[in-house]
Design a protein around this motif. Structure first.
Motif, short mmCIF file in Angstrom:
data_model
loop_
_atom_site.label_atom_id
_atom_site.label_comp_id
_atom_site.label_asym_id
_atom_site.label_seq_id
_atom_site.Cartn_x
_atom_site.Cartn_y
_atom_site.Cartn_z
N VAL A 186 11.69 78.20 42.99
CA VAL A 186 11.77 77.45 44.24
C VAL A 186 12.99 76.54 44.16
N ALA A 187 13.99 76.92 44.90
CA ALA A 187 15.24 76.17 44.82
C ALA A 187 15.02 74.76 45.36
N GLN A 188 15.75 73.85 44.77
CA GLN A 188 15.59 72.46 45.21
C GLN A 188 16.13 72.30 46.64
N SER A 189 15.38 71.66 47.41
CA SER A 189 15.85 71.45 48.79
C SER A 189 16.88 70.33 48.75
N GLY A 190 18.07 70.62 49.18
CA GLY A 190 19.09 69.58 49.15
C GLY A 190 19.77 69.49 50.49
N ASN A 191 20.32 68.40 50.75
CA ASN A 191 20.97 68.32 52.04
C ASN A 191 22.48 68.55 51.97
N ILE A 192 22.98 68.71 50.75
CA ILE A 192 24.38 69.07 50.62
C ILE A 192 24.44 70.48 50.03
N SER A 193 25.28 71.35 50.57
CA SER A 193 25.49 72.65 49.93
C SER A 193 26.95 73.01 50.10
N GLY A 194 27.33 74.10 49.44
CA GLY A 194 28.73 74.49 49.54
C GLY A 194 29.08 75.55 48.53
N MET A 195 30.34 75.75 48.40
CA MET A 195 30.81 76.81 47.50
C MET A 195 31.95 76.26 46.65
N VAL A 196 31.93 76.64 45.39
CA VAL A 196 32.99 76.20 44.49
C VAL A 196 33.85 77.43 44.16
N THR A 197 35.13 77.28 44.32
CA THR A 197 36.02 78.39 44.00
C THR A 197 37.09 77.88 43.04
N ASP A 198 37.79 78.85 42.41
CA ASP A 198 38.91 78.43 41.57
C ASP A 198 40.18 78.35 42.39
N ASN A 233 42.40 80.30 42.91
CA ASN A 233 42.72 81.51 43.64
C ASN A 233 41.67 81.84 44.69
N GLY A 234 40.68 80.99 44.82
CA GLY A 234 39.66 81.22 45.82
C GLY A 234 38.51 82.10 45.34
N VAL A 235 38.52 82.45 44.05
CA VAL A 235 37.43 83.25 43.53
C VAL A 235 36.24 82.33 43.23
N PRO A 236 35.04 82.71 43.69
CA PRO A 236 33.88 81.84 43.46
C PRO A 236 33.69 81.59 41.96
N ASP A 279 36.72 89.81 46.40
CA ASP A 279 36.60 91.22 46.69
C ASP A 279 37.87 92.02 46.40
N ASP A 280 38.90 91.31 45.95
CA ASP A 280 40.16 92.00 45.74
C ASP A 280 40.12 92.95 44.55
N PHE A 281 41.15 93.75 44.54
CA PHE A 281 41.29 94.69 43.43
C PHE A 281 41.73 93.93 42.18
N ASN A 282 41.06 94.23 41.11
CA ASN A 282 41.31 93.52 39.86
C ASN A 282 41.36 94.54 38.72
N TRP A 283 42.41 94.47 37.96
CA TRP A 283 42.52 95.46 36.88
C TRP A 283 43.09 94.79 35.65
N PHE A 318 25.74 82.40 41.01
CA PHE A 318 26.57 83.57 40.74
C PHE A 318 27.72 83.70 41.75
N ASP A 319 27.43 83.26 42.97
CA ASP A 319 28.46 83.37 44.02
C ASP A 319 29.20 82.06 44.25
N GLY A 320 29.08 81.16 43.29
CA GLY A 320 29.78 79.89 43.43
C GLY A 320 29.07 78.89 44.34
N LYS A 321 27.88 79.28 44.82
CA LYS A 321 27.19 78.41 45.77
C LYS A 321 26.31 77.40 45.05
N TYR A 322 26.15 76.29 45.69
CA TYR A 322 25.27 75.28 45.11
C TYR A 322 24.58 74.56 46.25
N SER A 323 23.54 73.85 45.92
CA SER A 323 23.00 72.88 46.87
C SER A 323 22.38 71.75 46.07
N ILE A 324 22.51 70.56 46.60
CA ILE A 324 22.06 69.38 45.86
C ILE A 324 21.71 68.30 46.87
#
Lengths: 1074, 562
Positions: A21-33, A35-38, A810-814, A57-63
Motif C-alpha cells: 500500500v503506497a504511502q499517500s502523499g500530496n507531492i509526486s513527480g519524476m526524477v530524471t538524469d 539526459n532525461g532518463v528516469p 525509450d531511445d536506442f541504446n547500444w 523503477f520509472d523514476g516516479k516518487y510520491s511523498i
C-alpha cells in the motif's frame, strides 16, 4: 510445477496487498538524469524529518510534506538537489552529474569501502543484473566471462558438477590456486570434496554452489595481491567479494518491496558428436561384437558391404547377441531372444541415451526498512530444481537468507545475516576413461564409444533374474552404461549454515571500532553405492556402499579500528588496524562397505565387510593487519598496508610470514584541468600497486608418521600392517612467497562514451611449496619442500563503448564491453628435472609438470619417437614409435595448456521496452589432450573416419632402416593403434574455442500497463546459454567442448578423460516487483 | 526489530568470544590420522616387509616369465614394452614404500625403512626382536640380488640415509651381491640363536628358524649359481642345510577371500571373473608341454573350449578360423615363424593363448581363451569338461606364489653338476615338481580326476625326458634341460630370465611376432621414479647393458630368439 508457480504467485499477490500500500502523499513527480532518463532509487527525504522515500523503477516518487519544507534528492554520482514544497503537487527534478560522477564506491578487502578512484589496483565489479535469473545455479559459472583475468572451468556439463575458479592464472602448483570467496565480509568455504581422484571417480560439487546467485547484490573481484593483502594467505589467489542482498546495507527509508524471479530453462546435450552412419561394429570391414566400429558397411553391396558377411543373413539381420553370448545365465534369462534376429543398421544410441532436462528456479526477495530508515532487513528464499540432460544427474537447492542492519541511537550499528542452504546433488559415477572401458567405474566412457550398430537403448541391460548387467559382448566384459545408470549412484546432500554479525561503534566522528564474527558450517552427507552384478570393477561385481559425512566448520573473527582524519585542507588520511583469526576444522567420518548380500538393498547391514572412513584436518590462522591511505587534494592517493599471519601447522620458527603492500593512484584529469575536455578525455587515473602474499602448506607436513592399515591380508582379514611412511616430514618447511607488481590506468573519454581499464601485472612465486618426489632409495618417496620459482606476467583490459547513448528512456541504446586477459607463467627455478604435480605420472595417461624454463603446466606424456633431424620414427608395422623420453633423455613435453588469451565481447542493446544482449567468449590457444576425440576417432565413430577403405602411409622414417616409411596401413590402424592407443602426443589439439556464451531478449512491461496491477515492475526475458561453440582447431565431427577440467578440480590443465558432455540451456524468466 | 537484532548479535558475539581461544591455538602439528613414528608395532612392521617382498616377487616373476615365453608378452617392441616405470613400484617397495599389489587392498608396504625401524625398536627395547630383523634382512638380501639381476645394479651403501645422501649412488652389481651375501650371513647368525617369534605372523615358515636357515642357504645357492661360483655353491650343498624337500618350499600361500582383503592368487582373480578370463597364456609353453605330453599341463592350464580357431581340436578335427574371436587365425604367418616351424597363432587341442609379442586388440574371447589352472593359481583342474571360469570356481584362488622350490634347486644343481650327474638332478627336479603340482589337484573338489595322469604315466614321462636328455648332445641336450626347467618354473619364473641370459638355452623359444622387435633386453631400464629424482643417476638409452655375471656376447648375436 505450473500449479506450484501459480499458488506461489497468488500468495505473493496477497502479500503484496499487505505491504504494497503506497504511502499517500500530496507531492509526486519524476526524477530524471541530465539526459532525461528516469532515475530509479533516488533517495528523497523531507529535510529535518524522518520522512523519506525512493524513486521507483520509472523514476516516479510520491511523498507527503508540508508547504515550506524542502525535499532533498540524492543519488550516488549526482549532485544533490533541493526543492522547496510550494503549492504545486508535482515536482519533477532533473539531476545533474556530479563533476566527480565517477566516484563509484567499492567494497575492498575486509569490508572497507573506498572510492574506486582512490584504488591503486584493479578491481572488477559484477552487478545483480548479471547474476539474476540465470540457468546455472552455480555462482562461479554465472561469472564466466564477466571480468577479465578470471578463468572459470567446469568439471563437465553435469548439473552441480564442480567448478574451477582461478584469478590471474596459477601461481603455485602444489598449493591451491582457487580464489577466495568472501561472503558478507566473512571467508566462505569453496571446497570441492570429491569422492575419489580423477582416475577412480571424482563426482562432487564445489561448495560455492550453496550460494543462490539470485540473492547476490553485487560481486567485487580483487585480482591482485595489492588488493588482497589484508586477507593474508587466504587472499593470495585473488578474492571474490560477494555481498548478498541480505548483507547489502542500503540506508534510508523505503517501502517494503517484494521481488520474485522465476525461470524455466531447457537443459540439453550440446556436444553430440557427428556420428558417421555408414559403417558398423567390427574390425577391418568384417563384423564382430567388438568395442570398435570398423566393421562392414550398412550397404549390402560393395567391398565392405554386409552382404559378404557370413554372420549377417539375406535380410540384413544378425543372430541376437543375447543368443550367442557365452554367458549361460544371459541365455537362460532371455528365452524369447534365443531365436531372435537383430537388425544390422545404425542406431542413434548416443542421441537417445541423453534426455532433455529442465531447470526451474524461483527466488523471492523481500526487503524493507523501518519508518526512520535506521533499520532495514532483507529476506530471500530460493529454490532451484535442475534436472540434467544426463540421466541420473540432478540438483536441487533450497536457500533462505535473512539479514538486516540497524543503526542504534547509542552509536552502535549492528548488522547480521544468516543463511541456510540445502543442496542435494545426484550424479552417476564419473571417472577417467581413455577409450578402452574406463579407469574407474564411469558412465560416460562406455556411452561414448557405443558402436553405431549396437542398439544401446533397445537391448535389455539387466538380467531379470539376477539383476546383473548384460550387454552385447560375447563375454559380457563391459558394463552396460544403462545398468550403471540404474545401479551405481553418487549423492551428496549438503546442509549448510553460515552467519555473520558485525558490530560497529562510532567512537567519534573520525574513529570507529568494528568487530565481525562469522561461522560457516556445512555437512555433506555422501552416499555412494554400486549394486552387485556388474562387471569389470570390483565395486560393481561385488557391490559397495560408502556413506560418510564431511563436517567443515570455519570460525572467523575480526576486530579493527578505522579512522578518517583531515590532516590539512588538502591532505586526508584514513587507516585501519586490526586482527583476525580463522579456524578451520574438516572432519570426515563414515563407513565403507563391500560385498552386497541381497541385490539392490543399500544399507550397511546388507554388506559383508566394513572399514571406517575417518579423516580430520584442523588449521588455525591468526593475523594482524593495518592499512593507511593518504590522499592529496582528491588527485593523489597513496596506500600502504601490511599483514602478518601465523599458522598452526608449521614449526614456531617458520610459522609466520609478514607481507607489505603499497599502491598509488593518481588522477591527472583532476591535477591538470587542461587535459580534460568533454569531447576528449573525461577522466584518467594512473595506478600502480605492489603486493605480497604467502601460501601455507595444508595438512601436517612437519611430523613423521607411521601408516597403519587393517584388513590387509589373511583369509580372516586379520593381518594389520604398520609402515614407515614414504612421506618425509620436513620441520624446516616454510611458507611460499608470492609477490606481484601491477601498473594500470582507467580512463573515460568522448563524453564518457569510451571507458578503458588496462592492467599489466608481473608475479613471482618463490620458495614454492612442492610435493617433491624423492629418490625412493633414500627411504622416502616424497616430501614437502620449498623448491623453485615461478615468474609470469599478464595483461588485462576492460573496455566499454556506448555506440548509442539513450537521451530518453525509450531511445536506442547500444553498449559494447570487451574484456581481454592473458597470462604466461614460466617455471624459472626448479632443482629437479621434473615434477609432475597434476594428472598422472603414468605417461600414457599424461600429466602437468613443472620443468625449468617451461611454461607452468607443461603437459608431459608419451610422444612420437623422432630421429636427430626431428623426423617422426615409424616402426616396421607402419605405426609411429612411442617413446617415454626424447633424444636428450628428458620426459617428452606434449603441450602447453596455457591459452594465448581469453576475450569476451558483451553487447547490450535496448530500445523502448526491449533489451537485447549477447556475450561471445573467445579463448585462443592452449592445448588439450582429449580422450573423447581420440576415442571417437580410434573407434571409428565420427565422420572423419569415413574414408577407411583405402590404405595410408604415415609420413616418417623407418626406425630400423632409416629410410622413409613405405609401410601401408589401414585408416583403422592409424586411428586405433596411433591416435587412440599410440603416443599421448597424438591426442593433443589446440583448444581454441569461440562460444556464444549468452543471448538474451527482455521485455519490460511499461508502467502504464501495470498501474492497475499489484506489480511495480514486470519483465520477461528469454535467454540462452552456451548456444553455440566451435573448437575450430579440433576435428569437427567430434563437436568437442574443451571447457572441461578432466583431471579434477585443482591445478591440472588441458586434459579430458571423457568426463562428460557439455550442456546448452535456454528458456524464459520472469521478474516481478511488488 | 532493533531489539531482536541486538539480542541476536549479542548472543552471537558472546559465542564467538568463547570460541576464540580455540582459534588461536598455534601448535597443531601432529596428524590425528596416523600413528606417530614411535608408536609402530614390530610385528605389524614385519607384515609390511613380508607383503612388500611378495608383491615384488610376483611382479618380477611375471616380467621374467614374459621375456622367456613362460608367460605371454603383449607388444612387438621390447623397448616400448618395458618403459622406465616398469620397476618403479618394485624399487619403491624395496627402499621406501609403494602399494601392496597382493589383493584388492592396496596400502603402502615396504622393506628397507621398516627394517631400520625394527632395528631401532630392538635397540631401545628389552624385548628381543632379532627374529624380525633376521627375516627382514633375508628378504632384503634376496631383493637386492634380484635388483642386480634385472637392473644391473642397486643402491646399497648410500641407501636409506636421505640427509647424508639425498641422491644415492648406484653400487656396482658385484658389490651389491657381496653386500647381500653379508646380510644373509648376518641373518643366519640371528636365526641360529633360535629367536622368539611370539606374536609374529610369519607368512612362510610359521616362525620356524630352522626352515629360515634353509632359505638363507638356498638364497646363497641362487647367488652362486647365478655368478657361477661352483666352489661356494658346492660348499653349501655339502652342508645339506638347504631347501631339498617340497615341505621346505619357500612360497606364499593365497586364500579364497574375494574382498577386503582379496586373498586370492592374483592370476585367479584376473581369470575367474563373471566376464571370463583376462590373461593370455603363452602359446610356446602350452605347445611345448602338449608335445612333451607333460603331465602338469592339466594342472597349469584350464581349457574352456576343445578347439582353437585355425588349429586342430582335442579330437584332431580342424577348427575354422574366426576373424571375430582370433583374428590372427586368418592371417598368413610371417616368414620368420614359418621358417622356424613355430605356431604363429593357434595351438591344437583347445589351448587358446597368444604368441610372444602379439599386439592385437582384445576380442570377445573371455570364455574361450585358456585360463590359469589349479597350479599355482588355485583355479580349475582341466578334466576335459571344457566348462567356464567364474567367481569362486575351482580352487577358489587358494594357490601359491612359488618363490624358491626344492625342484628349482635341483635344476640349479643340474646346471652346475658334472655331465654324468646332470640327469639325476633333472629327474629329481621333475619328480618333486610333478608331485607338488599334482598335490594341488585336490583344491578343485568338483573336478573329475579320471583323466588325471596316473603314477605310471608320470614315471613314463620322467623316464622319457631323462632318456632323451641322456641320448642327446649339444644344444638339443641343453634344450631338454632348459625346457623342463622353464616348464617347472611356471608361476615363479624369476630365475628363468637369469638362466636364459646366462646360458642362452633353450634355443627353441618362439620368436617375437615382430621380425625387428629391437634388442632382447639384457637388463631393464632403471626405475623412472629414481632417475628423475636422483641427480647421480642417468637413464640407460636402451636395454642392452649386461649384468656383471652376463659374460655372453652382446645382442643380437645372443640369445638366439629375437
Amino acid at each position: 510445477m505450473k500449479t506450484k508457480i501459480k499458488s506461489v504467485l497468488t500468495l505473493l499477490f496477497m502479500l503484496a496487498m499487505q505491504f504494497g500500500v503506497a504511502q499517500s502523499g500530496n507531492i509526486s513527480g519524476m526524477v530524471t538524469d541530465q539526459n532525461g532518463v528516469p532515475l530509479p532509487g533516488v533517495n528523497i527525504v523531507v529535510e529535518g524529518t524522518t520522512n523519506g522515500t525512493q524513486s521507483d523503477f520509472d523514476g516516479k516518487y510520491s511523498i507527503s510534506g508540508d508547504i515550506g519544507q524542502s525535499l532533498l534528492f540524492s543519488y550516488i554520482g549526482q549532485k544533490a538537489e533541493r526543492r522547496t514544497i510550494g503549492t504545486e503537487k508535482i515536482i519533477n527534478v532533473q539531476m545533474q552529474e556530479d563533476s566527480q560522477a565517477l566516484e563509484e564506491v567499492v567494497v575492498t578487502a575486509q569490508g572497507i569501502t573506498r572510492e574506486k578512484k582512490s584504488l591503486g589496483y584493479a578491481v572488477s565489479s559484477v552487478g545483480a543484473e548479471d547474476l539474476e535469473s540465470r540457468a546455472d545455479g552455480d555462482v562461479a559459472r554465472v561469472l564466466m566471462g564477466k571480468a577479465s583475468g578470471v578463468s572459470i572451468t567446469s568439471a563437465g556439463g553435469m548439473s552441480g558438477s564442480a567448478t574451477n575458479v582461478v584469478i590471474r592464472g596459477l601461481s603455485s602448483f602444489s598449493g591451491s590456486n582457487q580464489a577466495l570467496f568472501v561472503v558478507d565480509g566473512v571467508p566462505f568455504s569453496s571446497d570441492t570434496n570429491s569422492a575419489g581422484n580423477f582416475l577412480d571417480g571424482n563426482t562432487g560439487s564445489s561448495r560455492f554452489l550453496d550460494l543462490d546467485p539470485n540473492n547476490i547484490a553485487n560481486i567485487e573481484i580483487l585480482k591482485g595481491l595489492a588488493a588482497a593483502t589484508l586477507y593474508g594467505t587466504q587472499g593470495k589467489n585473488g578474492v571474490i567479494l560477494i555481498t548478498t542482498k541480505a548483507g547489502a546495507s542500503g540506508g534510508g527509508k523505503k517501502k517494503t518491496e517484494i521481488t520474485v524471479n522465476t525461470s524455466y530453462f531447457v537443459n540439453e546435450f550440446a556436444s553430440k558428436p557427428d556420428i558417421q552412419q555408414q559403417y558398423g561394429n567390427g574390425f577391418d570391414q568384417a563384423f564382430g561384437w567388438f568395442y570398435s566400429n570398423w566393421g562392414p558397411s550398412f550397404d549390402k553391396d560393395g567391398l565392405a558391404g554386409w552382404g559378404a558377411q557370413p554372420s549377417i543373413d539375406e535380410n540384413g539381420t544378425l543372430a541376437h547377441p543375447y543368443s550367442t553370448t557365452a554367458i549361460a545365465a544371459t541365455r537362460n534369462a532371455f528365452p524369447e531372444l534365443q531365436n531372435a534376429r537383430y537388425d544390422w543398421k545404425p542406431y542413434d544410441s548416443l542421441g537417445d541415451f541423453f534426455q532433455s532436462g529442465d531447470i526451474k528456479n524461483t527466488s523471492v526477495n523481500i526487503n524493507g526498512a523501518s519508518e526512520d530508515g535506521d533499520t532495514n532487513y532483507n529476506v530471500n528464499v530460493g529454490y532451484l530444481d535442475d534436472d540434467s540432460f544426463v540421466p541420473g544427474n540432478a540438483l536441487q537447492r533450497f536457500n533462505i537468507s535473512v539479514g538486516g542492519r540497524s543503526k542504534l541511537s547509542n552509536k552502535f550499528t549492528i548488522s547480521a545475516s544468516m543463511n541456510y542452504a540445502r543442496t542435494d546433488y545426484l550424479s552417476p559415477p564419473v571417472a577417467a576413461s581413455r577409450g578402452n572401458g574406463s579407469l574407474g567405474l564411469s558412465l560416460f566412457g562406455n556411452v561414448f564409444f557405443t558402436p553405431v550398430s549396437v542398439d544401446l537403448m533397445g537391448l535389455p541391460y539387466e538380467n531379470p533374474i539376477t539383476g546383473g548387467s548384460v550387454y552385447y559382448r560375447n563375454g559380457n566384459d563391459i558394463i552396460n552404461p544403462r545398468w550403471t545408470l540404474n545401479n551405481v549412484k553418487n549423492s551428496q546432500l549438503t546442509n549448510r549454515f553460515f552467519w555473520n554479525a558485525q558490530l560497529t561503534y562510532d567512537i567519534n566522528d573520525n574513529l570507529n571500532a568494528t568487530y565481525r564474527g562469522g561461522m560457516d558450517f556445512y555437512n555433506e552427507r555422501n552416499v555412494n553405492y554400486a549394486n552387485r552384478g556388474g562387471v569389470s570393477f570390483n565395486r560393481a561385481i561385488f557391490g559397495a556402499l560408502d556413506t560418510y559425512d564431511n563436517n567443515n566448520t570455519i570460525w572467523d573473527h575480526y576486530v579493527a579500528i578505522n579512522g578518517n582524519y583531515d590532516l590539512s585542507e588538502k591532505i586526508g588520511m584514513s587507516f585501519t588496524a586490526g586482527a583476525t583469526t580463522r579456524s578451520t576444522t574438516f572432519d570426515q567420518m563414515g563407513t565403507a562397505s563391500t560385498g552386497q548380500i541381497v541385490f539392490d538393498v543399500q544399507r550397511h547391514f546388507n554388506f559383508a565387510n566394513q572399514l571406517p572412513i575417518q579423516f580430520t584436518n584442523r588449521q588455525n590462522i591468526a593475523g594482524v593487519l593495518s592499512q593507511v591511505t593518504f590522499d592529496y587534494d582528491n588527485m593523489l592517493y597513496v596506500t600502504g598496508s601490511t599483514r602478518t599471519d601465523w599458522v598452526s601447522n608449521l614449526t614456531s620458527e617458520n610459522n609466520s610470514q609478514s607481507y607489505p603492500s603499497a599502491s598509488i593512484s593518481f588522477l591527472p584529469t583532476t591535477a591538470f584541468d587542461g587535459i580534460k575536455s568533454q569531447e576528449g578525455l573525461n577522466f584518467l587515473k594512473l595506478r600502480t600497486g605492489i603486493g605480497q602474499s604467502a601460501t601455507f602448506p595444508a595438512g601436517y607436513p612437519t611430523v613423521s608418521i607411521v601408516e597403519q592399515n587393517t584388513q590387509v591380508a589373511g583369509d580372516d582379514g586379520g593381518i594389520v600392517t604398520n609402515q614407515v611412511a614414504g612421506f618425509k616430514a620436513n620441520p624446516n618447511l616454510k611458507p611460499e612467497l608470492i609477490s606481484e607488481i601491477e601498473f594500470g590506468f582507467e580512463s573515460k573519454s568522448f563524453n564518457n562514451r569510451l571507458s578503458l581499464d588496462f592492467t599489466y601485472f608481473n608475479r613471482t612465486t618463490k620458495d614454492l611449496i612442492v610435493r617433491e618426489p624423492l629418490s625412493p632409495s633414500t627411504g622416502f618417496t616424497f616430501t614437502q619442500n620449498n623448491v623453485g620459482k615461478i615468474e609470469g606476467d599478464g595483461i588485462e583490459i576492460d573496455a566499454a563503448f556506448d555506440w548509442f547513448k539513450a537521451q530518453k528512456r525509450d531511445d536506442f541504446n547500444w553498449n559494447t564491453r570487451i574484456n581481454f586477459s592473458t597470462y604466461n607463467p614460466v617455471v624459472t627455478e626448479q632443482e629437479q628435472d621434473i615434477i609432475i604435480y597434476a594428472g598422472s605420472s603414468s605417461l600414457f595417461i599424461g600429466g602437468n609438470a613443472a620443468i625449468k624454463g617451461q611454461p607452468l603446466g607443461a603437459m608431459v606424456g608419451t610422444a612420437v619417437g623422432r630421429d636427430v633431424d626431428g623426423n617422426f620414427l615409424v616402426n616396421d608395422g607402419g605405426d609411429y614409435v612411442v617413446v617415454e623420453q626424447d633424444l636428450n633423455g628428458n620426459i617428452p613435453i606434449i603441450g602447453d595448456p596455457n591459452p594465448d588469451y581469453q576475450m569476451n565481447l558483451i553487447n547490450s542493446i535496448s530500445y523502448k521496452n526491449f533489451s537485447f544482449g549477447f556475450q561471445i567468449n573467445h579463448i585462443s590457444g592452449g592445448d588439450m589432450m582429449s580422450s573423447t576425440i581420440a576415442t571417437l576417432l580410434g573407434r571409428g565413430l565420427i565422420t572423419e573416419t569415413l574414408d577407411r577403405e583405402n590404405t595410408f602411409i604415415l609420413p616418417g622414417i623407418n626406425q630400423t632402416s632409416g629410410l622413409p616409411n613405405n609401410q601401408q596401413i589401414n585408416n583403422s590402424t592409424y586411428y586405433f593403434n596411433n591416435v587412440l592407443f599410440g603416443p599421448a602426443e597424438l591426442k593433443v589439439y589446440d583448444a581454441s574455442v569461440i562460444r556464444l556464451q549468452e543471448l538474451s531478449l527482455a521485455y519490460n512491461f511499461p508502467a502504464k500497463y501495470l498501474d492497475k496491477t499489484p506489480f511495480g515492475a514486470l519483465s520477461i526475458t528469454a535467454q540462452g546459454f552456451n548456444l553455440y561453440y566451435n573448437a575450430y582447431n579440433m576435428p569437427k565431427g567430434a563437436n568437442f567442448d574443451p571447457n572441461v577440467q578432466g583431471a579434477g578440480i585443482g591445478n591440472s590443465q588441458g586434459f579430458d578423460f571423457i568426463n562428460g558432455p557439455s550442456s546448452r540451456r535456454f528458456g524464459l524468466s520472469l521478474k516481478a516487483t511488488f | 526489530m532493533k531489539k531482536i537484532f541486538k539480542y541476536i548479535t549479542v548472543v552471537l558475539l558472546a559465542g564467538g568470544f568463547f570460541n576464540s581461544c580455540e582459534t588461536t591455538e598455534m601448535n597443531l602439528r601432529v596428524s590425528p590420522n596416523d600413528l606417530a613414528a614411535n608408536q609402530a608395532d614390530p610385528n605389524l612392521l614385519l607384515n609390511s616387509i613380508q607383503l612388500a617382498y611378495v608383491s615384488n616377487m610376483t611382479t618380477i616373476s611375471n616380467l621374467g616369465g614374459q621375456l622367456t615365453r613362460i608367460d605371454y608378452m603383449s607388444g612387438r617392441n621390447y623397448f616400448n614394452n618395458y618403459p622406465g616405470d616398469t620397476f618403479n613400484s618394485i624399487w619403491s617397495r624395496t627402499y621406501s614404500s609403494a602399494f601392496n599389489s597382493e589383493g584388492s587392498s592396496d596400502p603402502s608396504v615396504g622393506i628397507w625403512t621398516n627394517i631400520e625401524a625394527l632395528k631401532e625398536i630392538d635397540e631401545a627395547s628389552d624385548i628381543d626382536y632379532s627374529f624380525h630383523i633376521a627375516v627382514g634382512q633375508t628378504l632384503k638380501a634376496h631383493m637386492l640380488l634380484l635388483l642386480v639381476d634385472y637392473l644391473g645394479g642397486a643402491v646399497l651403501s648410500q641407501a636409506g640415509n636421505p640427509d647424508e645422501f639425498p641422491a644415492p649412488l648406484l653400487d656396482e652389481g658385484q658389490a651389491v651381491y657381496a653386500g647381500a651375501l653379508a646380510l644373509l650371513d648376518e641373518a643366519a647368525a640371528l636365526f641360529a640363536k633360535n629367536p622368539q617369534a611370539t606374536g609374529v605372523s610369519d607368512f612362510f615358515y610359521g616362525g620356524d628358524s630352522t626352515k629360515w636357515i634353509k632359505l638363507v642357504n638356498s638364497i646363497k645357492l641362487k647367488a652362486h649359481v647365478t655368478t657361477g661360483n661352483l666352489a661356494a655353491f658346492n660348499a653349501i650343498i655339502a652342508q645339506g642345510n638347504f631347501i631339498a624337500n617340497n615341505e621346505d618350499d619357500f612360497q606364499f600361500q593365497y586364500g579364497i577371500r574375494e574382498l577386503q582383503p582379496d586373498t586370492r592368487h592374483p592370476d585367479y582373480a584376473d581369470d575367474y571373473t563373471p566376464s571370463g578370463a583376462n590373461i593370455y597364456q603363452s602359446n610356446w609353453l602350452m605347445e611345448n608341454m602338449l608335445l612333451k605330453n607333460d603331465p602338469r599341463i592339466r594342472y597349469y592350464f584350464y581349457r574352456q573350449v576343445n578347439g582353437t580357431p585355425g588349429a586342430l581340436d582335442a579330437n584332431g578335427v580342424p577348427v575354422d578360423p574366426s576373424e571375430e574371436e582370433l583374428a590372427c587365425s586368418l592371417a598368413q604367418a610371417p616368414l620368420h615363424y614359418v621358417d622356424g616351424g613355430y605356431s604363429y597363432c593357434s595351438v591344437n587341442s583347445g589351448y587358446w593363448g597368444r604368441s610372444h609379442g602379439n599386439n592385437e586388440g582384445t576380442p570377445p574371447d573371455g570364455f574361450q581363451r585358456t585360463a590359469s589352472g589349479v597350479y599355482p593359481a588355485g583355479g580349475r583342474f582341466d578334466d576335459s569338461s571344457f566348462g567356464n571360469v567364474g567367481l569362486g570356481v575351482g580352487g577358489g584362488g587358494a594357490g601359491i606364489a612359488p618363490i624358491i622350490l626344492a625342484s628349482y634347486i635341483d635344476f640349479w644343481r643340474a646346471e652346475l653338476a658334472p655331465e654324468a650327474q646332470k640327469a639325476e638332478f633333472l629327474r629329481a627336479g621333475l619328480t618333486k615338481s610333478i608331485a607338488k603340482v599334482q598335490s594341488f589337484g585336490s583344491l578343485d573338489s568338483s573336478a573329475d580326476f579320471t583323466v588325471a595322469p596316473k603314477a605310471a604315466e608320470v614315471t613314463n614321462f620322467i623316464d622319457s625326458q631323462v632318456t632323451a636328455f641322456n641320448a642327446a648332445s649339444g644344444d638339443t641336450k641343453e634344450n631338454i634341460l632348459a625346457e623342463n626347467y622353464f616348464i617347472t618354473l611356471y608361476g615363479g619364473a624369476t630365475e628363468a630370465y637369469n638362466y636364459y641370459r646366462r646360458t642362452g638355452y633353450p634355443t627353441t623359444l618362439s620368436p617375437n611376432w615382430e621380425l625387428n622387435p629391437g634388442a632382447f633386453p639384457r637388463t631393464f631400464l632403471y626405475p623412472q621414479n629414481e632417475v628423475i629424482t636422483n641427480s647421480n643417476l642417468t637413464q640407460k638409452m636402451n636395454n642392452s647393458q649386461q649384468v656383471f655375471w652376463d659374460t655372453n656376447p652382446a645382442g643380437p648375436a645372443f640369445p638366439s630368439a629375437n
